[in-house]
Scaffold this motif. Structure first.
Motif, PDB file in Angstrom:
ATOM      1  N   TRP A   1       0.836  -1.198   0.000  1.00 57.45           N
ATOM      2  CA  TRP A   1       0.000   0.000   0.000  1.00 57.45           C
ATOM      3  C   TRP A   1       0.879   1.258   0.000  1.00 57.45           C
ATOM      4  O   TRP A   1       0.641   2.180  -0.780  1.00 57.45           O
ATOM      5  N   LEU A   2       1.880   1.277   0.856  1.00 64.86           N
ATOM      6  CA  LEU A   2       2.739   2.461   0.963  1.00 64.86           C
ATOM      7  C   LEU A   2       3.476   2.724  -0.348  1.00 64.86           C
ATOM      8  O   LEU A   2       3.555   3.877  -0.812  1.00 64.86           O
ATOM      9  N   ALA A   3       3.989   1.666  -0.961  1.00 70.55           N
ATOM     10  CA  ALA A   3       4.763   1.831  -2.198  1.00 70.55           C
ATOM     11  C   ALA A   3       3.882   2.309  -3.351  1.00 70.55           C
ATOM     12  O   ALA A   3       4.233   3.250  -4.076  1.00 70.55           O
ATOM     13  N   THR A   4       2.728   1.666  -3.525  1.00 70.99           N
ATOM     14  CA  THR A   4       1.863   2.021  -4.650  1.00 70.99           C
ATOM     15  C   THR A   4       1.238   3.395  -4.467  1.00 70.99           C
ATOM     16  O   THR A   4       1.132   4.179  -5.419  1.00 70.99           O
ATOM     17  N   ARG A   5       0.849   3.727  -3.247  1.00 65.59           N
ATOM     18  CA  ARG A   5       0.223   5.038  -3.030  1.00 65.59           C
ATOM     19  C   ARG A   5       1.250   6.162  -3.151  1.00 65.59           C
ATOM     20  O   ARG A   5       0.909   7.261  -3.606  1.00 65.59           O
ATOM     21  N   THR A   6       2.470   5.893  -2.761  1.00 64.46           N
ATOM     22  CA  THR A   6       3.525   6.891  -2.961  1.00 64.46           C
ATOM     23  C   THR A   6       3.722   7.158  -4.449  1.00 64.46           C
ATOM     24  O   THR A   6       3.829   8.319  -4.888  1.00 64.46           O
ATOM     25  N   LEU A   7       3.734   6.092  -5.229  1.00 63.32           N
ATOM     26  CA  LEU A   7       3.882   6.232  -6.674  1.00 63.32           C
ATOM     27  C   LEU A   7       2.708   6.999  -7.271  1.00 63.32           C
ATOM     28  O   LEU A   7       2.886   7.851  -8.156  1.00 63.32           O
ATOM     29  N   MET A   8       1.503   6.733  -6.803  1.00 64.10           N
ATOM     30  CA  MET A   8       0.321   7.424  -7.314  1.00 64.10           C
ATOM     31  C   MET A   8       0.396   8.928  -7.035  1.00 64.10           C
ATOM     32  O   MET A   8       0.032   9.742  -7.879  1.00 64.10           O
TER      33      MET A   8
ATOM     34  N   GLY B   1       0.599  12.559 -19.255  1.00 65.47           N
ATOM     35  CA  GLY B   1      -0.628  13.231 -18.842  1.00 65.47           C
ATOM     36  C   GLY B   1      -1.125  12.895 -17.456  1.00 65.47           C
ATOM     37  O   GLY B   1      -2.219  13.326 -17.071  1.00 65.47           O
ATOM     38  N   THR B   2      -0.344  12.140 -16.658  1.00 64.44           N
ATOM     39  CA  THR B   2      -0.832  11.724 -15.341  1.00 64.44           C
ATOM     40  C   THR B   2      -1.037  12.900 -14.392  1.00 64.44           C
ATOM     41  O   THR B   2      -1.895  12.842 -13.506  1.00 64.44           O
ATOM     42  N   SER B   3      -0.246  13.969 -14.549  1.00 55.66           N
ATOM     43  CA  SER B   3      -0.394  15.098 -13.635  1.00 55.66           C
ATOM     44  C   SER B   3      -1.508  16.053 -14.068  1.00 55.66           C
ATOM     45  O   SER B   3      -1.852  16.984 -13.328  1.00 55.66           O
TER      46      SER B   3
ATOM     47  N   VAL C   1      -5.100  16.279  -1.271  1.00 58.54           N
ATOM     48  CA  VAL C   1      -4.494  14.984  -1.607  1.00 58.54           C
ATOM     49  C   VAL C   1      -4.216  14.181  -0.344  1.00 58.54           C
ATOM     50  O   VAL C   1      -4.477  12.967  -0.292  1.00 58.54           O
ATOM     51  N   ALA C   2      -3.706  14.825   0.699  1.00 58.96           N
ATOM     52  CA  ALA C   2      -3.402  14.125   1.947  1.00 58.96           C
ATOM     53  C   ALA C   2      -4.666  13.495   2.537  1.00 58.96           C
ATOM     54  O   ALA C   2      -4.650  12.333   2.980  1.00 58.96           O
ATOM     55  N   LEU C   3      -5.761  14.235   2.550  1.00 58.94           N
ATOM     56  CA  LEU C   3      -7.011  13.703   3.091  1.00 58.94           C
ATOM     57  C   LEU C   3      -7.567  12.583   2.227  1.00 58.94           C
ATOM     58  O   LEU C   3      -8.164  11.620   2.725  1.00 58.94           O
ATOM     59  N   THR C   4      -7.359  12.681   0.923  1.00 62.02           N
ATOM     60  CA  THR C   4      -7.811  11.619   0.020  1.00 62.02           C
ATOM     61  C   THR C   4      -7.024  10.337   0.257  1.00 62.02           C
ATOM     62  O   THR C   4      -7.588   9.227   0.251  1.00 62.02           O
ATOM     63  N   VAL C   5      -5.728  10.466   0.483  1.00 61.80           N
ATOM     64  CA  VAL C   5      -4.898   9.293   0.796  1.00 61.80           C
ATOM     65  C   VAL C   5      -5.360   8.656   2.105  1.00 61.80           C
ATOM     66  O   VAL C   5      -5.394   7.425   2.236  1.00 61.80           O
TER      67      VAL C   5
ATOM     68  N   LEU D   1      -4.012   0.884 -10.746  1.00 62.63           N
ATOM     69  CA  LEU D   1      -4.135   0.832 -12.204  1.00 62.63           C
ATOM     70  C   LEU D   1      -4.686   2.143 -12.761  1.00 62.63           C
ATOM     71  O   LEU D   1      -4.483   2.457 -13.932  1.00 62.63           O
ATOM     72  N   LEU D   2      -5.365   2.909 -11.921  1.00 68.13           N
ATOM     73  CA  LEU D   2      -5.897   4.208 -12.345  1.00 68.13           C
ATOM     74  C   LEU D   2      -4.857   5.313 -12.222  1.00 68.13           C
ATOM     75  O   LEU D   2      -5.177   6.490 -12.430  1.00 68.13           O
ATOM     76  N   LEU D   3      -3.624   4.947 -11.863  1.00 67.99           N
ATOM     77  CA  LEU D   3      -2.508   5.885 -11.749  1.00 67.99           C
ATOM     78  C   LEU D   3      -2.834   7.014 -10.764  1.00 67.99           C
ATOM     79  O   LEU D   3      -3.232   6.740  -9.638  1.00 67.99           O
ATOM     80  N   SER D   4      -2.730   8.258 -11.171  1.00 69.93           N
ATOM     81  CA  SER D   4      -2.914   9.374 -10.249  1.00 69.93           C
ATOM     82  C   SER D   4      -4.377   9.781 -10.070  1.00 69.93           C
ATOM     83  O   SER D   4      -4.702  10.569  -9.175  1.00 69.93           O
ATOM     84  N   LEU D   5      -5.257   9.265 -10.912  1.00 66.85           N
ATOM     85  CA  LEU D   5      -6.645   9.717 -10.929  1.00 66.85           C
ATOM     86  C   LEU D   5      -7.354   9.651  -9.571  1.00 66.85           C
ATOM     87  O   LEU D   5      -8.031  10.608  -9.183  1.00 66.85           O
TER      88      LEU D   5
END
Length: 434
Positions: A25-32, A42-44, A99-103, A136-140
């Motif tokens: 979770w930590l690794a993937t969410r950091t990447l997102m 276009g991810t940003s 973003v912090a609250l969404t995480v 899989l939804l990347l940064s969305l």
């Protein structure tokens, strides 16, 4: 469950398994989050929703007025609380705080799914699906407010089994944030469970609406903007028009309306009317299922919720990529119960999620909006999978709860409420009152 999935589930229940899940979770969410800041194909670009749209709404909301003059404001009044929530972290910028609250919401969903696996009929498959599919939804997911809404819906479903009033309250609050969480109550067992959940949802919604009306003006101004929506490019109807344009059978165009790319031209109004008609038919089917259902298991409320959202998603005039967050969350909840009927449907949602990212943001400007052959293929394939998932979900739910069991004769019983306790222990299908 298969022997392989059972072995994986057992391995993840140990301390090492929990640490592995936390690390993933930590690794993937950091990447997102990184992809939300650093542009990669276009991810940003999705951050614009926060930095401009949400931030602009915040500036209006702090004055005590709903931003109904903005045609992009199409959300129920409680959504205002989400857009004002960055004030909880005043030491961060609006973007950083949002973003912090969404995480945090993502983390709470993960914890809830892991805790649900501790039940006698529980499984960690739901937590694993959420952990591995959301990235899989990347940064969305961190660039929209749908994770907050999904948290309310997931929380409602997880609470309904043992704290039905709390589950109803969460559904009612969710309905005033983005409407669809109210559908999580469609599969509650007849009797006291449904009464408690529905009454709690209505009471919570009424109280919250009254509070919002006290502090904000024009709380219902969103209704006009929502009702005027057309056919969004990414919707099922949009993919049909895109295919027609590709083969030369349709001559319309794409235009930005109500904050989204929509189709304009001949037959668009007919397609929009057909979409509304399909939504009505889908709702009628859900009511028919509710009336006809004879058997409830501990998985039935979860399965019915996923089925309902699939039906309304695929028949909608609008099918934004963030809607996949809802479907992934509800599919994950279904998989927390070993007796779910929706396991193959969940796999279709995983595939649709991957295709959604290929559509947006990776090829949206280069293939989808121009309506190229490849873009049309991607969109038709994604929407075809979602349509298949919706139909399959309906069939599996009907067979599990309505169709007579082989050699069982009559399946009518006395009371769904009385059947809930044995179902939660054994996971067997039991009769419910008609």
């Amino acid at each position: 469950m298969t022997s392989t999935s059972t072995t994986i589930d057992s391995a993840l229940r140990g301390r090492a398994g929990r640490l592995a899940m936390a690390g993933f979770w930590l690794a993937t969410r950091t990447l997102m989050v990184v992809l939300l800041v650093v542009n990669l194909h276009g991810t940003s670009s999705v951050r614009v929703e926060i930095t401009q749209t949400y931030n602009n709404w915040y500036d209006v909301l702090v004055t005590g007025t709903m931003p109904h003059d903005d045609v992009m404001w199409q959300y129920p009044p409680a959504a205002a609380a989400i857009f004002l929530s960055p004030d909880l972290l005043p030491f961060l910028s609006y973007f950083q705080a949002f973003v912090a609250l969404t995480v945090v919401c993502d983390a709470l969903i993960t914890i809830g799914l892991v805790r649900a696996a501790r039940r006698t009929d529980g499984s960690l498959a739901g937590a694993v699906l959420w952990l591995t599919t959301l990235p899989l939804l990347l940064s969305l997911p961190f660039g929209r407010y749908d994770l907050q809404v999904t948290l309310l819906a997931v929380g409602s479903l997880l609470c309904l089994r043992f704290r039905r009033k709390l589950g109803g309250v969460l559904a009612g609050v969710g309905a005033l944030v983005k409407v669809w969480p109210l559908l999580t109550l469609i599969g509650t067992p007849r009797g006291r469970t449904t009464r408690d959940a529905v009454v709690s949802a209505l009471a919570a919604g009424a109280v919250l609406l009254a509070v919002l009306a006290l502090f904000f003006r024009d709380t219902l101004g969103f209704l006009g903007n929502q009702g005027n929506r057309g056919i969004q490019v990414e919707s099922l109807g949009g993919s049909a028009l895109m295919l027609g344009k590709l083969v030369g059978a349709w001559s319309g165009k794409v235009e930005v309306r109500y904050g989204a790319y929509e189709y304009l031209g001949p037959y668009v109004s007919s397609v929009a009317l057909l979409s509304v008609g399909l939504t009505v038919v889908g709702f009628a089917w859900l009511l028919l299922w509710r009336v006809k259902a004879r058997r409830w298991t501990t998985a039935t409320p979860l399965d019915a919720a996923l089925c309902a959202i699939l039906v309304f998603t695929i028949t909608s005039r609008v099918l934004s990529p963030q809607y996949l967050i809802w479907l992934v969350g509800l599919a994950a909840v279904c998989l927390t119960c070993k007796h779910t009927t929706q396991r193959p449907v969940a796999w279709l949602i995983v595939a649709s999620t991957a295709l959604s990212t290929a559509i947006y943001p990776l090829t949206y400007g280069s293939e989808i909006l121009p309506g190229t052959a490849f873009g049309t293929f991607l969109l038709v394939l994604r929407n075809g999978l979602l349509a298949w998932a919706a139909v399959w979900s309906c069939l599996r739910l009907w067979r599990a709860s309505v169709s007579p069991l082989p050699g069982s004769g009559s399946v009518d019983g006395k009371d769904a409420e009385a059947s809930a306790a044995p179902a939660s222990k054994a996971g067997t299908e039991v009769p419910a009152r008609v």
